[in-house]
Design a protein around this motif. Structure first.
Motif, PDB file in Angstrom:
ATOM      1  N   VAL A 124      88.511  -1.367 -42.720  1.00 25.60           N
ATOM      2  CA  VAL A 124      87.689  -0.636 -41.752  1.00 25.60           C
ATOM      3  C   VAL A 124      88.412   0.635 -41.342  1.00 25.60           C
ATOM      4  CG1 VAL A 124      86.660  -0.680 -39.456  1.00 25.60           C
ATOM      5  CG2 VAL A 124      86.604  -2.734 -40.885  1.00 25.60           C
ATOM      6  N   GLN A 125      87.721   1.746 -41.414  1.00 24.03           N
ATOM      7  CA  GLN A 125      88.262   3.018 -40.927  1.00 24.03           C
ATOM      8  C   GLN A 125      87.471   3.441 -39.706  1.00 24.03           C
ATOM      9  OE1 GLN A 125      88.124   5.578 -44.426  1.00 24.03           O
ATOM     10  NE2 GLN A 125      90.299   5.219 -44.758  1.00 24.03           N
ATOM     11  N   LEU A 126      88.185   3.904 -38.690  1.00 20.10           N
ATOM     12  CA  LEU A 126      87.569   4.287 -37.427  1.00 20.10           C
ATOM     13  C   LEU A 126      87.797   5.768 -37.177  1.00 20.10           C
ATOM     14  CD1 LEU A 126      88.800   1.269 -35.259  1.00 20.10           C
ATOM     15  CD2 LEU A 126      86.632   1.500 -36.468  1.00 20.10           C
ATOM     16  N   CYS A 186      82.920   6.247 -31.579  1.00 20.76           N
ATOM     17  CA  CYS A 186      83.842   5.741 -32.593  1.00 20.76           C
ATOM     18  C   CYS A 186      83.002   5.190 -33.734  1.00 20.76           C
ATOM     19  CB  CYS A 186      84.746   4.673 -32.019  1.00 20.76           C
ATOM     20  SG  CYS A 186      85.860   3.910 -33.229  1.00 20.76           S
ATOM     21  N   ALA A 242      82.602   3.601 -37.426  1.00 22.08           N
ATOM     22  CA  ALA A 242      83.361   2.721 -38.308  1.00 22.08           C
ATOM     23  C   ALA A 242      82.765   2.705 -39.701  1.00 22.08           C
ATOM     24  CB  ALA A 242      83.371   1.308 -37.741  1.00 22.08           C
ATOM     25  N   PHE A 294      80.822  -4.244 -39.471  1.00 24.93           N
ATOM     26  CA  PHE A 294      81.111  -3.765 -38.122  1.00 24.93           C
ATOM     27  C   PHE A 294      80.707  -4.791 -37.072  1.00 24.93           C
ATOM     28  CE2 PHE A 294      81.732  -0.718 -34.811  1.00 24.93           C
ATOM     29  CZ  PHE A 294      80.682  -0.874 -33.916  1.00 24.93           C
ATOM     30  N   MET A 347      85.305  -4.768 -30.528  1.00 27.71           N
ATOM     31  CA  MET A 347      85.653  -3.348 -30.446  1.00 27.71           C
ATOM     32  C   MET A 347      86.230  -3.034 -29.084  1.00 27.71           C
ATOM     33  SD  MET A 347      84.868  -2.284 -33.420  1.00 27.71           S
ATOM     34  CE  MET A 347      85.191  -0.546 -33.120  1.00 27.71           C
ATOM     35  N   ASN A 379      76.969   1.410 -36.839  1.00 34.18           N
ATOM     36  CA  ASN A 379      78.414   1.148 -36.953  1.00 34.18           C
ATOM     37  C   ASN A 379      79.215   1.988 -35.965  1.00 34.18           C
ATOM     38  OD1 ASN A 379      77.795  -0.599 -39.013  1.00 34.18           O
ATOM     39  ND2 ASN A 379      79.017   0.427 -40.579  1.00 34.18           N
ATOM     40  N   ALA A 408      89.433  -2.007 -33.607  1.00 33.85           N
ATOM     41  CA  ALA A 408      88.584  -3.101 -34.070  1.00 33.85           C
ATOM     42  C   ALA A 408      89.453  -4.303 -34.415  1.00 33.85           C
ATOM     43  CB  ALA A 408      87.783  -2.669 -35.287  1.00 33.85           C
ATOM     44  N   TYR A 466      92.598  -2.628 -36.591  1.00 34.18           N
ATOM     45  CA  TYR A 466      92.342  -1.268 -37.055  1.00 34.18           C
ATOM     46  C   TYR A 466      92.231  -0.324 -35.853  1.00 34.18           C
ATOM     47  CZ  TYR A 466      91.048  -3.952 -41.158  1.00 34.18           C
ATOM     48  OH  TYR A 466      91.061  -4.841 -42.211  1.00 34.18           O
TER      49      TYR A 466
END
Length: 122
Positions: free
Chosen positions: A1-3, A21, A23, A28, A33, A75, A96, A111
């Motif tokens: 997961v990239q935020l 934010c 994701a 998700f 979160m 997301n 996350a 993450y």
């Protein structure tokens, strides 16, 4: 997961900002979160969280002023900040985590986003 966090900026005391934010990934909705913040010279501290079941938590200093929400279809998790105070000045991070046992502890999150700076002038 990239935020990817965004929405920070400079605002006068009493003003408002909304942080976002976004994701990556398709899971998700299965993550808790959180939003954390870190002021210069201070440790990272918990601000708010929205669990995968939709339960929200806030640190006492922001209760009644900040609102965390999430849109699983987009997301994205949001942090609406009203009645901002100079002491809210910090870099805000979204995070996350799965199976988060202690919602206020950064160590339980897997993450992290890159942070977005919020500066509140008096």
């Amino acid at each position: 997961v990239q935020l990817q966090a965004s929405g920070g900026g400079l605002v006068q005391a009493g003003g408002s900002l909304r942080l976002s934010c976004a994701a990556s990934g398709r899971t998700f909705s299965s993550y808790d979160m959180g939003w954390f913040r870190q002021a210069p010279g201070k440790e990272r501290e918990f601000v708010a969280a929205n669990t995968l079941s939709g339960i929200t938590y806030y640190t006492d200093s922001v209760k009644g002023r900040f609102t965390i929400s999430r849109d699983n279809a987009k997301n994205t998790v949001y942090l609406r900040m009203n009645s901002l105070k100079p002491e809210d000045t910090a870099v805000y991070f979204c995070a996350a985590g799965r199976s988060v046992r202690t919602i206020t502890a950064p160590a339980w999150y897997d993450y992290w986003g890159q942070g977005t700076l919020v500066t509140v002038s008096s």
